[in-house]
Scaffold this motif. Structure first.
Motif, PDB file in Angstrom:
ATOM      1  N   LEU A   1      -9.997  -2.419   1.841  1.00 44.15           N
ATOM      2  CA  LEU A   1      -9.341  -1.139   1.560  1.00 44.15           C
ATOM      3  C   LEU A   1      -7.896  -1.186   2.063  1.00 44.15           C
ATOM      4  O   LEU A   1      -7.606  -1.951   2.981  1.00 44.15           O
ATOM      5  CB  LEU A   1     -10.122   0.039   2.148  1.00 44.15           C
ATOM      6  CG  LEU A   1     -11.594   0.149   1.693  1.00 44.15           C
ATOM      7  CD1 LEU A   1     -12.251   1.336   2.410  1.00 44.15           C
ATOM      8  CD2 LEU A   1     -11.718   0.319   0.179  1.00 44.15           C
ATOM      9  N   PRO A   2      -6.965  -0.455   1.540  1.00 39.99           N
ATOM     10  CA  PRO A   2      -7.149   0.602   0.558  1.00 39.99           C
ATOM     11  C   PRO A   2      -7.469   0.061  -0.839  1.00 39.99           C
ATOM     12  O   PRO A   2      -7.021  -1.008  -1.217  1.00 39.99           O
ATOM     13  CB  PRO A   2      -5.796   1.316   0.548  1.00 39.99           C
ATOM     14  CG  PRO A   2      -4.810   0.273   0.971  1.00 39.99           C
ATOM     15  CD  PRO A   2      -5.547  -0.607   1.932  1.00 39.99           C
TER      16      PRO A   2
ATOM     17  N   HIS B   1      -4.985 -11.682   8.896  1.00 38.22           N
ATOM     18  CA  HIS B   1      -5.422 -10.369   9.393  1.00 38.22           C
ATOM     19  C   HIS B   1      -6.726 -10.637  10.154  1.00 38.22           C
ATOM     20  O   HIS B   1      -7.810 -10.273   9.719  1.00 38.22           O
ATOM     21  CB  HIS B   1      -5.646  -9.446   8.198  1.00 38.22           C
ATOM     22  CG  HIS B   1      -5.743  -7.981   8.523  1.00 38.22           C
ATOM     23  ND1 HIS B   1      -5.875  -7.493   9.805  1.00 38.22           N
ATOM     24  CD2 HIS B   1      -5.736  -6.885   7.708  1.00 38.22           C
ATOM     25  CE1 HIS B   1      -5.947  -6.170   9.762  1.00 38.22           C
ATOM     26  NE2 HIS B   1      -5.858  -5.778   8.506  1.00 38.22           N
TER      27      HIS B   1
ATOM     28  N   ARG C   1       1.325  -4.810  13.770  1.00 38.65           N
ATOM     29  CA  ARG C   1       1.370  -5.142  12.333  1.00 38.65           C
ATOM     30  C   ARG C   1       2.837  -5.257  11.939  1.00 38.65           C
ATOM     31  O   ARG C   1       3.650  -4.410  12.326  1.00 38.65           O
ATOM     32  CB  ARG C   1       0.680  -4.081  11.488  1.00 38.65           C
ATOM     33  CG  ARG C   1       0.954  -4.301  10.002  1.00 38.65           C
ATOM     34  CD  ARG C   1       0.124  -3.419   9.129  1.00 38.65           C
ATOM     35  NE  ARG C   1      -1.273  -3.837   9.148  1.00 38.65           N
ATOM     36  CZ  ARG C   1      -2.207  -3.335   8.331  1.00 38.65           C
ATOM     37  NH1 ARG C   1      -1.874  -2.400   7.455  1.00 38.65           N
ATOM     38  NH2 ARG C   1      -3.445  -3.749   8.393  1.00 38.65           N
TER      39      ARG C   1
ATOM     40  N   PRO D   1       2.837   0.180   6.963  1.00 34.31           N
ATOM     41  CA  PRO D   1       1.834   1.250   6.902  1.00 34.31           C
ATOM     42  C   PRO D   1       0.395   0.755   7.117  1.00 34.31           C
ATOM     43  O   PRO D   1       0.075  -0.386   6.817  1.00 34.31           O
ATOM     44  CB  PRO D   1       1.986   1.799   5.475  1.00 34.31           C
ATOM     45  CG  PRO D   1       3.339   1.384   5.026  1.00 34.31           C
ATOM     46  CD  PRO D   1       3.628   0.084   5.711  1.00 34.31           C
TER      47      PRO D   1
ATOM     48  N   THR E   1      -3.805   2.683   7.471  1.00 36.92           N
ATOM     49  CA  THR E   1      -4.733   3.775   7.799  1.00 36.92           C
ATOM     50  C   THR E   1      -5.845   3.220   8.689  1.00 36.92           C
ATOM     51  O   THR E   1      -5.995   3.595   9.853  1.00 36.92           O
ATOM     52  CB  THR E   1      -5.316   4.401   6.512  1.00 36.92           C
ATOM     53  OG1 THR E   1      -4.246   4.995   5.792  1.00 36.92           O
ATOM     54  CG2 THR E   1      -6.358   5.468   6.834  1.00 36.92           C
ATOM     55  N   ARG E   2      -6.639   2.298   8.139  1.00 36.66           N
ATOM     56  CA  ARG E   2      -7.829   1.817   8.841  1.00 36.66           C
ATOM     57  C   ARG E   2      -7.529   1.031  10.108  1.00 36.66           C
ATOM     58  O   ARG E   2      -8.139   1.260  11.147  1.00 36.66           O
ATOM     59  CB  ARG E   2      -8.685   0.906   7.941  1.00 36.66           C
ATOM     60  CG  ARG E   2      -9.603   1.649   7.015  1.00 36.66           C
ATOM     61  CD  ARG E   2      -9.676   0.908   5.719  1.00 36.66           C
ATOM     62  NE  ARG E   2      -8.383   0.988   5.107  1.00 36.66           N
ATOM     63  CZ  ARG E   2      -7.993   2.003   4.317  1.00 36.66           C
ATOM     64  NH1 ARG E   2      -8.835   2.940   4.021  1.00 36.66           N
ATOM     65  NH2 ARG E   2      -6.766   2.056   3.816  1.00 36.66           N
ATOM     66  N   THR E   3      -6.603   0.087  10.010  1.00 39.28           N
ATOM     67  CA  THR E   3      -6.387  -0.786  11.172  1.00 39.28           C
ATOM     68  C   THR E   3      -5.829   0.036  12.324  1.00 39.28           C
ATOM     69  O   THR E   3      -6.322  -0.039  13.456  1.00 39.28           O
ATOM     70  CB  THR E   3      -5.435  -1.941  10.793  1.00 39.28           C
ATOM     71  OG1 THR E   3      -5.906  -2.516   9.582  1.00 39.28           O
ATOM     72  CG2 THR E   3      -5.391  -2.989  11.876  1.00 39.28           C
ATOM     73  N   LYS E   4      -4.821   0.851  12.018  1.00 37.56           N
ATOM     74  CA  LYS E   4      -4.199   1.676  13.068  1.00 37.56           C
ATOM     75  C   LYS E   4      -5.230   2.649  13.660  1.00 37.56           C
ATOM     76  O   LYS E   4      -5.407   2.718  14.877  1.00 37.56           O
ATOM     77  CB  LYS E   4      -3.021   2.442  12.437  1.00 37.56           C
ATOM     78  CG  LYS E   4      -2.450   3.548  13.288  1.00 37.56           C
ATOM     79  CD  LYS E   4      -1.267   3.053  14.081  1.00 37.56           C
ATOM     80  CE  LYS E   4      -0.634   4.130  14.926  1.00 37.56           C
ATOM     81  NZ  LYS E   4      -1.444   4.622  16.027  1.00 37.56           N
TER      82      LYS E   4
HETATM   83  N1   CP Z   1      -7.891  -3.052   5.826  1.00 36.17           N
HETATM   84  C1   CP Z   1      -6.654  -2.651   6.199  1.00 36.17           C
HETATM   85  O1   CP Z   1      -5.868  -3.423   6.800  1.00 36.17           O
HETATM   86  O2   CP Z   1      -6.361  -1.354   5.889  1.00 36.17           O
HETATM   87  P1   CP Z   1      -5.053  -0.585   6.343  1.00 36.17           P
HETATM   88  O3   CP Z   1      -3.878  -1.246   5.642  1.00 36.17           O
HETATM   89  O4   CP Z   1      -5.251   0.833   5.955  1.00 36.17           O
HETATM   90  O5   CP Z   1      -4.905  -0.779   7.829  1.00 36.17           O
END
Ligand code: CP
Length: 302
Positions: A262-263, A129, A101, A48, A50-53
């Motif tokens: 984050l998250p 990352h 990912r 899962p 949010t931000r990276t995708k």
């Molecule tokens: N910073 C980060 O990787 O957030 P996500 O897991 O929401 O992509």
């Protein structure tokens, strides 16, 4: 950098970081540029996000490219038993670049070894990352005016927190001093301390969080990575061990900024969000510019 995969932050040099940051600054001023016209980027998220995708999706859209892929491995033939190697060898036929990912450490390296197109590691297990690191560097440079000689506090899950591992390696190029704040169970792995020892850089380890941030330039908070624990009871023991509260910001330096990849779960109380030091949501926006810069560099478009 052209046609080179970004698997580990070690794949780029200090000069590469600085070049990406310069480009990110250009994209922040002028985000909509049709550099990816006619190009297809595959976005393969086996874990899962949010931000990276979504920041990669935004970056690709702002560059005029097209996206294929999945955000849930159960909708791909992985669920039928297809290997990562076969998935990558197939998708590399369809796309000019693959963003991936995956929950397994080393998966991005394996993908880069079998792919004919560059791979960007969007997080591989507890390992690295690197694109997060480049947006973190951009955020640090923007807020501090420099990357050199800073005092960085890394707080929380330093064992499983892949963003911490990549950031430590990158910031070691800029003579940073590190303060590691974690419970004993989530201490920074010895290999990273050895790495800093070999570079002659200073670091300090703490288990108490309160009253130690007076000389911090950056406080980098992290979530305890529940998904990496094999024993849920072990997670329960450490999940709320550090919570940054508003009153803890008293007496900190004016330039100090709080970052978090984050998250967030509970590790920053919400009353911190309105403080001048909170920078984690602008940091997430910086991810778009940094990722535009990474894509443009790897595809040789800038
Ligand atoms: N910073 C980060 O990787 O957030 P996500 O897991 O929401 O992509």
């Amino acid at each position: 950098m052209k046609n080179k995969s970004l698997v580990s932050i070690n794949d780029f040099t200090k000069d590469d970081y600085l070049r990406i940051l310069e480009l990110a600054k250009e994209f922040e001023k002028d985000p909509n540029q049709n550099l990816l016209d006619g190009k297809v980027v595959a976005s393969l998220f086996f874990e899962p996000s949010t931000r990276t995708k979504l920041s990669f999706d935004t970056a690709i859209n702002r560059l005029g490219g097209r996206i294929i892929g999945f955000s849930d491995a159960s909708s791909s033939s992985t669920s039928k038993g297809e290997s990562l190697k076969d998935t990558i060898m197939t998708v590399a036929n369809y796309a000019d670049l693959i963003v991936m990912r995956h929950p397994l450490e080393g998966s991005a390296r394996l993908a880069s070894e079998v792919s004919q197109v560059p791979i960007i590691n969007a997080g591989d297990g507890a390992n690295q990352h690197p694109t997060q690191t480049l947006l973190d560097l951009y955020s640090i440079q923007k807020t501090q005016g420099t990357l050199e000689n800073l005092n960085i506090f890394l707080v929380g899950d330093l064992k499983y927190g892949r963003t911490v591992h990549s950031l430590l390696i990158a910031m070691s190029e800029f003579n940073a001093t590190f303060n590691f704040v974690s419970p004993p169970e989530l201490r920074i792995p010895d290999e990273y301390k050895q790495f800093l020892d070999n570079k002659g850089l200073k670091y300090y380890e703490h288990t108490d969080f309160e009253g130690i941030m007076h000389n911090a330039d950056i406080v980098y908070m992290t979530r305890v990575q529940r998904e990496r624990f094999s024993d849920p009871m072990e997670y329960e023991k450490v999940k709320n061990v550090y919570v940054l509260k508003r009153d803890m910001l008293e007496g900190t330096k004016d330039n100090m900024k709080i970052l978090h990849p984050l998250p967030r779960v509970n590790e920053i109380s919400e009353d911190v969000d309105t403080s001048d030091q909170a920078y984690y949501f602008p940091q997430a926006l910086n991810g778009v510019y940094a990722r535009q810069a990474i894509i443009a560099s790897i595809l040789g478009l800038k």
